[in-house]
Design a protein around this motif. Sequence first.
Motif, mmCIF file in Angstrom:
data_model
loop_
_atom_site.group_PDB
_atom_site.id
_atom_site.type_symbol
_atom_site.label_atom_id
_atom_site.label_comp_id
_atom_site.label_asym_id
_atom_site.label_seq_id
_atom_site.Cartn_x
_atom_site.Cartn_y
_atom_site.Cartn_z
ATOM 1 N N LYS A 82 5.723 13.801 2.399
ATOM 2 C CA LYS A 82 6.158 12.459 2.758
ATOM 3 C C LYS A 82 5.195 11.439 2.171
ATOM 4 O O LYS A 82 3.971 11.564 2.317
ATOM 5 N N ILE A 83 5.754 10.417 1.539
ATOM 6 C CA ILE A 83 4.973 9.331 0.960
ATOM 7 C C ILE A 83 5.354 8.040 1.673
ATOM 8 O O ILE A 83 6.543 7.741 1.832
ATOM 9 N N GLU A 84 4.343 7.288 2.105
ATOM 10 C CA GLU A 84 4.593 6.033 2.807
ATOM 11 C C GLU A 84 4.343 4.833 1.904
ATOM 12 O O GLU A 84 3.410 4.832 1.102
ATOM 13 N N CYS A 85 5.170 3.823 2.085
ATOM 14 C CA CYS A 85 5.015 2.561 1.364
ATOM 15 C C CYS A 85 5.028 1.447 2.402
ATOM 16 O O CYS A 85 5.982 1.331 3.178
ATOM 17 N N ARG A 86 3.981 0.657 2.426
ATOM 18 C CA ARG A 86 3.871 -0.425 3.412
ATOM 19 C C ARG A 86 3.655 -1.772 2.731
ATOM 20 O O ARG A 86 2.866 -1.891 1.796
ATOM 21 N N SER A 87 4.375 -2.767 3.202
ATOM 22 C CA SER A 87 4.091 -4.136 2.792
ATOM 23 C C SER A 87 3.184 -4.728 3.857
ATOM 24 O O SER A 87 3.524 -4.739 5.031
ATOM 25 N N LEU A 88 2.030 -5.195 3.453
ATOM 26 C CA LEU A 88 0.992 -5.551 4.412
ATOM 27 C C LEU A 88 1.065 -6.986 4.901
ATOM 28 O O LEU A 88 0.555 -7.304 5.976
ATOM 29 N N ASP A 89 1.662 -7.854 4.110
ATOM 30 C CA ASP A 89 1.587 -9.255 4.512
ATOM 31 C C ASP A 89 2.920 -9.988 4.442
ATOM 32 O O ASP A 89 2.946 -11.214 4.447
ATOM 33 N N PHE A 90 4.012 -9.235 4.360
ATOM 34 C CA PHE A 90 5.312 -9.893 4.443
ATOM 35 C C PHE A 90 6.370 -8.877 4.846
ATOM 36 O O PHE A 90 6.165 -7.669 4.764
ATOM 37 N N SER A 123 0.839 -1.199 0.000
ATOM 38 C CA SER A 123 0.000 0.000 0.000
ATOM 39 C C SER A 123 0.873 1.247 0.000
ATOM 40 O O SER A 123 2.030 1.217 0.440
ATOM 41 N N GLN A 124 0.309 2.324 -0.490
ATOM 42 C CA GLN A 124 0.973 3.628 -0.472
ATOM 43 C C GLN A 124 -0.010 4.671 0.053
ATOM 44 O O GLN A 124 -1.211 4.611 -0.204
ATOM 45 N N HIS A 125 0.568 5.624 0.763
ATOM 46 C CA HIS A 125 -0.256 6.714 1.279
ATOM 47 C C HIS A 125 0.527 8.010 1.239
ATOM 48 O O HIS A 125 1.704 8.023 1.648
ATOM 49 N N SER A 181 8.593 1.891 4.393
ATOM 50 C CA SER A 181 9.611 2.781 3.851
ATOM 51 C C SER A 181 8.932 4.095 3.513
ATOM 52 O O SER A 181 7.778 4.111 3.059
ATOM 53 N N THR A 182 9.619 5.193 3.754
ATOM 54 C CA THR A 182 9.052 6.502 3.426
ATOM 55 C C THR A 182 9.975 7.265 2.495
ATOM 56 O O THR A 182 11.207 7.159 2.580
ATOM 57 N N LEU A 183 9.352 8.019 1.605
ATOM 58 C CA LEU A 183 10.064 8.901 0.681
ATOM 59 C C LEU A 183 9.590 10.317 0.972
ATOM 60 O O LEU A 183 8.386 10.592 0.899
ATOM 61 N N THR A 184 10.502 11.195 1.322
ATOM 62 C CA THR A 184 10.158 12.588 1.568
ATOM 63 C C THR A 184 10.766 13.450 0.477
ATOM 64 O O THR A 184 11.992 13.443 0.293
#
Lengths: 110, 113
Positions: free
Chosen positions: B20-28, B5-7, B77-80
């Motif tokens: 700031k952009i967030e990147c999440r791996s939800l199941d691993f 997911s990204q937010h 992981s975040t990208l700013t």
Amino acid sequence: KQEVTQIPAALSVPEGENLVLNCSFTDSAIYNLQWFRQDPGKGLTSLLLIQSSQREQTSGRLNASLDKSSGRSTLYIAASQPGDSATYLCAVGQNTPLVFGKGTRLSVIA
Amino acid sequence: GAVVSQHPSWVICKSGTSVKIECRSLDFQATTMFWYRQFPKQSLMLMATSNEGSKATYEQGVEKDKFLINHASLTLSTLTVTSAHPEDSSFYICSCGRTYEQYFGPGTRLTVT
């Protein structure tokens, strides 16, 4: 440096036609090749992954082939539908991360 | 496949501000994440490789002081984008890597006015 080229850049076909999208790459020492679909303003959907030891993969109406020695891959779409309209991206993996082509924009006309 | 997911999915900001952009791996657990940028009608271009617990590796031509990457956990992981300018307007996509395969987030559309 790996370069990935996709031809044609855009393609418009009537519904029901079979079609072929082409992808070529300059360095044949790859681990795998993937085909993705991208709808406008959206992320990527993985369609098919071909390992370097494989020659083709099939999923439903999609068939992807890989010829490492010539640096080419094709994505065959059978009996195209308007819902297939999207940009199709080819990407090669020599390690991670992937190197992408610019894509082929496909329009299937009802 | 894995879910990423990204937010946010889209953001509009004024020139000079940071986003700031967030990147999440939800199941691993993702020890490695990748950040790509895609301009209209262009290919995805790799910006940087993010490694959990260490500094990111940036591609040539990508300013590390402008695009700050933090990979503090195995799922985030975040990208700013610092001091954003209109030319930074683009579609930013993250991916999480597994052997020979990556799973992509839905992307974040950044518009800098």
